[in-house]
Design a protein around this motif. Structure first.
Motif, PDB file in Angstrom:
ATOM      1  N   VAL A 117       4.606   1.199   1.342  1.00 12.82           N
ATOM      2  CA  VAL A 117       4.728   0.388   2.554  1.00 12.82           C
ATOM      3  C   VAL A 117       5.527  -0.874   2.231  1.00 12.82           C
ATOM      4  CG1 VAL A 117       3.477  -0.892   4.328  1.00 12.82           C
ATOM      5  CG2 VAL A 117       2.540   1.269   3.461  1.00 12.82           C
ATOM      6  N   LEU A 118       6.669  -1.021   2.899  1.00 16.55           N
ATOM      7  CA  LEU A 118       7.527  -2.187   2.696  1.00 16.55           C
ATOM      8  C   LEU A 118       7.319  -3.251   3.768  1.00 16.55           C
ATOM      9  CD1 LEU A 118      10.900  -0.439   1.727  1.00 16.55           C
ATOM     10  CD2 LEU A 118       8.995  -1.114   0.260  1.00 16.55           C
ATOM     11  N   GLY A 119       6.716  -2.855   4.867  1.00 20.45           N
ATOM     12  CA  GLY A 119       6.477  -3.813   5.940  1.00 20.45           C
ATOM     13  C   GLY A 119       5.728  -3.162   7.085  1.00 20.45           C
ATOM     14  N   LEU A 120       5.118  -3.982   7.924  1.00 23.18           N
ATOM     15  CA  LEU A 120       4.400  -3.528   9.115  1.00 23.18           C
ATOM     16  C   LEU A 120       4.932  -4.332  10.294  1.00 23.18           C
ATOM     17  CD1 LEU A 120       0.826  -3.559   7.504  1.00 23.18           C
ATOM     18  CD2 LEU A 120       2.212  -1.525   7.968  1.00 23.18           C
ATOM     19  N   ASP A 165       0.838  -1.194   0.000  1.00 20.82           N
ATOM     20  CA  ASP A 165       0.000   0.000   0.000  1.00 20.82           C
ATOM     21  C   ASP A 165       0.874   1.246   0.000  1.00 20.82           C
ATOM     22  OD1 ASP A 165      -2.605  -0.975  -0.090  1.00 20.82           O
ATOM     23  OD2 ASP A 165      -2.726  -1.275   2.073  1.00 20.82           O
ATOM     24  N   CYS A 166       0.237   2.401  -0.129  1.00 16.60           N
ATOM     25  CA  CYS A 166       0.949   3.674  -0.080  1.00 16.60           C
ATOM     26  C   CYS A 166       0.316   4.569   0.974  1.00 16.60           C
ATOM     27  CB  CYS A 166       0.920   4.371  -1.440  1.00 16.60           C
ATOM     28  SG  CYS A 166       1.888   3.516  -2.712  1.00 16.60           S
ATOM     29  N   VAL A 167       1.141   5.420   1.582  1.00 12.88           N
ATOM     30  CA  VAL A 167       0.675   6.333   2.624  1.00 12.88           C
ATOM     31  C   VAL A 167       1.265   7.717   2.399  1.00 12.88           C
ATOM     32  CG1 VAL A 167       0.374   4.527   4.372  1.00 12.88           C
ATOM     33  CG2 VAL A 167       2.591   5.683   4.160  1.00 12.88           C
ATOM     34  N   THR A 168       0.631   8.705   3.037  1.00 12.72           N
ATOM     35  CA  THR A 168       1.163  10.066   3.013  1.00 12.72           C
ATOM     36  C   THR A 168       2.229  10.200   4.092  1.00 12.72           C
ATOM     37  OG1 THR A 168      -0.443  10.881   4.634  1.00 12.72           O
ATOM     38  CG2 THR A 168      -1.128  10.882   2.307  1.00 12.72           C
ATOM     39  N   GLY A 169       2.794  11.399   4.208  1.00 11.89           N
ATOM     40  CA  GLY A 169       3.791  11.647   5.238  1.00 11.89           C
ATOM     41  C   GLY A 169       3.225  11.608   6.639  1.00 11.89           C
TER      42      GLY A 169
END
Length: 217
Positions: free
Chosen positions: A181-184, A160-164
């Motif tokens: 997102v590379l990992g959680l 996924d992608c996120v903002t700052g």
């Protein structure tokens, strides 16, 4: 490493001995019971599923079962239906235990809709109440799939992608200003190679991760 959405902890409560201590304990118990009741009855907190006509389906949801909108519990209610029914809109990817902590439920990637199944007692007909018994992780049968990695909806997953500020957005809108997102993970030390922006999140009880491992999209 920036912390996103951090709020200061509340001041510690003061305890006194004797009867006052017992009254405080009773007040806490009543408060928790009221909070749980409010959570169970709040339809806006998560969609709910009700029994299908002809039988109680709430206690027997299985992977592969289908559901659709419940016209008797609009606009947020759902019911189990046959997958060949014209009213079927989603299929269960996973069926998990219910939790009073929303962040404790982590559905699999590809989940478009998360539905809390409730069991109601009595014959009052109020479908907004009930005790949570299962969580159904659903995938749309037709149309868009907001839960797919990068699509911008559903739960946050790798890809996924996120903002700052750690808000999920479609990856198509993140180029140049967003992060992938590379990992959680629980700790920034666990982030995979390539992580340039580990985002530490506000503590949430039950959530399986506390850090978003991200890099420029």
């Amino acid at each position: 490493m920036a912390t996103h959405g951090t709020t200061p902890p509340p001041p510690p409560g003061q305890r006194r001995g004797g009867c006052l201590s017992s009254l405080l304990v009773l007040a806490v118990i009543l408060g928790l019971a009221y909070g749980a009741s409010t959570y169970f009855d709040d339809k806006d907190s998560s969609p709910s599923a009700s029994p299908s006509s002809g039988g109680d389906k709430t206690s027997s949801w299985n992977v592969g079962d289908c559901g659709g909108p419940d016209p008797d519990d609009a606009p947020d209610g759902y019911r189990a239906v046959d997958c060949g029914d014209s009213g079927a809109t989603f299929k269960a990817l996973a069926v998990m235990e219910a939790s009073i902590l929303p962040d404790a439920i982590q559905c699999p990637a590809g989940t478009d809709l998360i539905i809390q199944v409730k069991i109601s007692f009595g014959s009052g007909g109020d479908k907004s109440g009930g005790i949570p018994s299962k969580t159904v992780c659903g995938r749309n049968l037709k149309g868009d799939h907001p839960g797919d990695a990068g699509a911008g909806g559903g739960q946050l997953v790798k890809g996924d992608c996120v903002t700052g500020t750690a808000q999920e957005v479609p990856c198509a809108q993140a180029a140049g200003s967003g992060y992938k997102v590379l990992g959680l993970v629980k700790d920034a030390k666990e982030c995979p190679s390539g992580t340039t922006e580990p985002m530490r999140l506000t503590l949430a009880i039950g959530r399986p991760y506390d850090v978003i491992c991200a890099a420029k999209a």
